[in-house]
Design an enzyme around this catalytic site. Structure first.
Site, PDB file in Angstrom:
ATOM      1  N   ASP A  79       0.841  -1.368   0.004  1.00  0.00           N
ATOM      2  CA  ASP A  79      -0.067  -0.050  -0.059  1.00  0.00           C
ATOM      3  C   ASP A  79       1.039   1.247   0.086  1.00  0.00           C
ATOM      4  O   ASP A  79       0.660   2.409  -0.678  1.00  0.00           O
ATOM      5  CB  ASP A  79      -0.929  -0.004   1.129  1.00  0.00           C
ATOM      6  CG  ASP A  79      -2.309  -0.165   1.300  1.00  0.00           C
ATOM      7  OD1 ASP A  79      -2.673   0.331   0.063  1.00  0.00           O
ATOM      8  OD2 ASP A  79      -3.004  -0.807   1.728  1.00  0.00           O
ATOM      9  N   ASP A 177      -6.631  -0.760  -3.740  1.00  0.00           N
ATOM     10  CA  ASP A 177      -8.222  -0.966  -3.373  1.00  0.00           C
ATOM     11  C   ASP A 177      -8.607  -2.472  -3.075  1.00  0.00           C
ATOM     12  O   ASP A 177      -8.104  -3.321  -4.154  1.00  0.00           O
ATOM     13  CB  ASP A 177      -9.177  -0.216  -4.470  1.00  0.00           C
ATOM     14  CG  ASP A 177     -10.282  -0.318  -4.099  1.00  0.00           C
ATOM     15  OD1 ASP A 177     -10.909  -0.308  -3.092  1.00  0.00           O
ATOM     16  OD2 ASP A 177     -11.204  -0.715  -5.172  1.00  0.00           O
ATOM     17  N   LYS A 289     -14.528  -4.901  -9.834  1.00  0.00           N
ATOM     18  CA  LYS A 289     -15.762  -5.120 -10.166  1.00  0.00           C
ATOM     19  C   LYS A 289     -16.442  -4.131 -11.509  1.00  0.00           C
ATOM     20  O   LYS A 289     -16.943  -4.480 -12.447  1.00  0.00           O
ATOM     21  CB  LYS A 289     -16.960  -4.774  -9.106  1.00  0.00           C
ATOM     22  CG  LYS A 289     -16.582  -5.678  -7.947  1.00  0.00           C
ATOM     23  CD  LYS A 289     -17.757  -5.692  -6.782  1.00  0.00           C
ATOM     24  CE  LYS A 289     -17.450  -4.491  -5.679  1.00  0.00           C
ATOM     25  NZ  LYS A 289     -16.159  -4.891  -5.183  1.00  0.00           N
ATOM     26  N   ASP A 321     -12.571   5.299  -4.081  1.00  0.00           N
ATOM     27  CA  ASP A 321     -13.105   4.166  -4.217  1.00  0.00           C
ATOM     28  C   ASP A 321     -14.005   3.949  -5.509  1.00  0.00           C
ATOM     29  O   ASP A 321     -14.573   2.870  -5.764  1.00  0.00           O
ATOM     30  CB  ASP A 321     -13.675   3.644  -3.025  1.00  0.00           C
ATOM     31  CG  ASP A 321     -12.967   2.996  -1.840  1.00  0.00           C
ATOM     32  OD1 ASP A 321     -11.749   2.585  -2.408  1.00  0.00           O
ATOM     33  OD2 ASP A 321     -13.074   3.447  -0.711  1.00  0.00           O
TER      34      ASP A 321
HETATM   35  P1  AMP Z   1     -15.077  -4.039  -1.713  1.00  0.00           P
HETATM   36  O1  AMP Z   1     -13.921  -4.415  -2.365  1.00  0.00           O
HETATM   37  O2  AMP Z   1     -15.872  -3.597  -2.929  1.00  0.00           O
HETATM   38  O3  AMP Z   1     -15.521  -4.608  -0.679  1.00  0.00           O
HETATM   39  O4  AMP Z   1     -14.566  -2.423  -1.419  1.00  0.00           O
HETATM   40  C1  AMP Z   1     -13.572  -2.106  -0.747  1.00  0.00           C
HETATM   41  C2  AMP Z   1     -13.393  -0.611  -0.237  1.00  0.00           C
HETATM   42  O5  AMP Z   1     -14.862  -0.446   0.464  1.00  0.00           O
HETATM   43  C3  AMP Z   1     -12.434  -0.232   0.525  1.00  0.00           C
HETATM   44  O6  AMP Z   1     -11.509   0.209  -0.207  1.00  0.00           O
HETATM   45  C4  AMP Z   1     -12.883   0.759   1.621  1.00  0.00           C
HETATM   46  O7  AMP Z   1     -12.534   2.144   1.396  1.00  0.00           O
HETATM   47  C5  AMP Z   1     -14.670   0.662   1.251  1.00  0.00           C
HETATM   48  N1  AMP Z   1     -15.106   0.398   2.756  1.00  0.00           N
HETATM   49  C6  AMP Z   1     -14.585   0.467   4.095  1.00  0.00           C
HETATM   50  N2  AMP Z   1     -15.524   0.434   4.942  1.00  0.00           N
HETATM   51  C7  AMP Z   1     -16.901   0.210   4.202  1.00  0.00           C
HETATM   52  C8  AMP Z   1     -17.967   0.142   4.706  1.00  0.00           C
HETATM   53  N3  AMP Z   1     -18.560   0.233   5.907  1.00  0.00           N
HETATM   54  N4  AMP Z   1     -19.139   0.412   3.559  1.00  0.00           N
HETATM   55  C9  AMP Z   1     -18.679   0.479   2.323  1.00  0.00           C
HETATM   56  N5  AMP Z   1     -17.528   0.463   1.929  1.00  0.00           N
HETATM   57  C10 AMP Z   1     -16.420   0.400   2.773  1.00  0.00           C
HETATM   58 MG    MG Z   2     -10.307   1.441  -1.584  1.00  0.00          MG
END
Ligand code: AMP
Ligand code: MG
Length: 390
Positions: A79, A177, A289, A321
């Site tokens: 990171d 990410d 995605k 994001d």
């Molecule tokens: P994903 O891989 O789609 O699950 O998304 C990853 C991203 O979700 C990370 O980079 C975080 O910044 C973000 N994230 C962290 N906590 C939360 C939350 N409670 N709700 C939605 N997104 C989040």
């Molecule tokens: Mg992220």
């Protein structure tokens, strides 16, 4: 860098007559808007992907390289080193541009983290010092003549501390990410975007674990996805070759892409929507995605706020994001809004305000159907929402 917006006609030929895709590669030399920014961003992401691939191969299983961040998500040496690489390139190419990055270097400055800091510095230098390829320039801090000091790289990481806002030109950086996907050998994404006056104008996403072509599982992995406002979207390999315009693939099944993490999304609600629209759920980490949707592998990317407990405020989504992924979907011909159908807000600061949840689809007609299916699913989940507001 071999880049090219291949025409639909040529892409159709590739698939119907098996013309090798490398023959479609040629130089992207036209004086288009954001051309320099695009090449800088691709160079930054490509070199950051060198870092993440090295870290995964050498260090990921060694958990001593993993720190815990305050928000409890795993933060790796990758990171930090990837953000150091991207910010160094941006700082050299565009010294005036603010950067909004996810990581800060405070933890790396602590005496107890000397070994980690040295690894970050070594990894970042190795990636930045690799020989230049077509399209890259030494003045972006690249090539063997540049030795980046420890302090310069930590400072570069900290350059990502801008607060964002509406009337400016700024970059967003998410060095890894989907950290959880990265750590489990799944999908993750190195993400960079340029936002001008609240509008995303350029998005570049590196996905080292995505197959180059979904129909050829034996082919090597690793793609960089690129979109420029008004100029379409395309993917290249991690070495910057074999450009293919997006979308180029049509999945026989209609997939709804969603997060793997139940804390990040509302999985039961997505299930209701999927059942109503006869979509098949496909869990995946990171902005990969958006990339799969832009290629045509999935029909929908749906992210719904995870249920909050008690008086806890809903999670505020972060611009890094979603900015690169959103332009990729739009430039591939799709539509993206928040889960209520409202436009995405990239000019409010580091967060996205009231944009709770996202609906991205391959076309407008499907988008409208998903938004109305969400409303029905929400009512089924919480009938109190049927009460009229007085
Ligand atoms: P994903 O891989 O789609 O699950 O998304 C990853 C991203 O979700 C990370 O980079 C975080 O910044 C973000 N994230 C962290 N906590 C939360 C939350 N409670 N709700 C939605 N997104 C989040
Ligand atoms: Mg992220």
């Amino acid at each position: 860098m071999l880049l090219y917006h291949a025409s639909k006609h040529l892409i159709a030929q590739v698939h119907s007559r098996n013309i090798p895709r490398r023959l479609l590669s040629m130089s992207l030399a036209s004086p288009e808007a954001f051309s320099v920014e695009k090449h800088v961003a691709i160079a930054a992401v490509r070199r950051a992907c060198l870092v993440t691939c090295t870290v995964f191969n050498q260090l990921v299983r060694d958990r001593t390289d993993t720190l815990k961040k305050e928000d409890d998500s795993p933060v790796t040496v990758g990171d930090y080193a990837a953000q150091a690489v991207i910010n160094t390139v941006l700082r050299n190419a565009f010294p005036e541009d603010p950067i909004i990055g996810e990581e800060g270097a405070d933890a790396l400055r602590q005496g107890s983290n000397t070994k980690l800091r040295e690894r970050v510095v070594s990894l970042a230098n190795n990636a930045l010092q690799e020989d230049l390829i077509d399209g890259e320039k030494a003045q972006w801090g690249l090539g063997s003549q540049h030795e980046h000091s420890s302090e310069a790289l930590l400072k570069a990481i900290d350059e990502g501390n801008d607060a964002g806002g509406p009337n400016k030109r700024m970059w967003t950086v998410d060095p890894i990410d989907g950290t959880k996907g990265f750590l489990r050998g799944g999908q993750y994404a190195v993400c960079l975007s340029l936002i001008v006056n609240s509008q995303v104008v350029l998005g570049v996403i590196g996905c080292p674990n995505i197959q180059i072509h979904p129909a050829n599982p034996d082919e090597e992995k690793g793609c960089i996805f690129v979109a420029v406002r008004g100029q379409g979207a395309f993917q290249v390999t991690l070495s910057g070759t074999n450009a293919i315009k997006l979308p180029f693939f049509s999945s026989e099944k209609s997939y709804v892409l969603q997060s793997e993490e139940s804390k990040h999304t509302n999985i039961p609600l997505i299930r209701r929507v999927s059942d109503e629209l006869h979509l098949t759920e496909w869990g995946m980490d990171s902005q990969a995605k958006y990339c799969c949707l832009a290629r045509g592998e999935g029909a929908v990317y749906l992210r719904m706020p995870a249920p909050t407990i008690g008086a806890k405020q809903p999670y505020e989504e972060r611009i890094w994001d979603h900015a690169p992924g959103s332009i990729l979907v739009e430039e591939a011909g799709g539509k993206i809004t928040d889960s209520e159908g409202a436009p995405l807000q990239f000019g409010l600061g580091r967060g996205m305000g009231e944009n709770h949840g996202f609906v991205a689809t391959v076309d407008e007609e499907l988008h409208a159907r998903v938004v109305s299916a969400i409303k029905r699913a929400q009512l089924a989940e919480d009938p109190k929402k049927t009460k009229p507001t007085l």
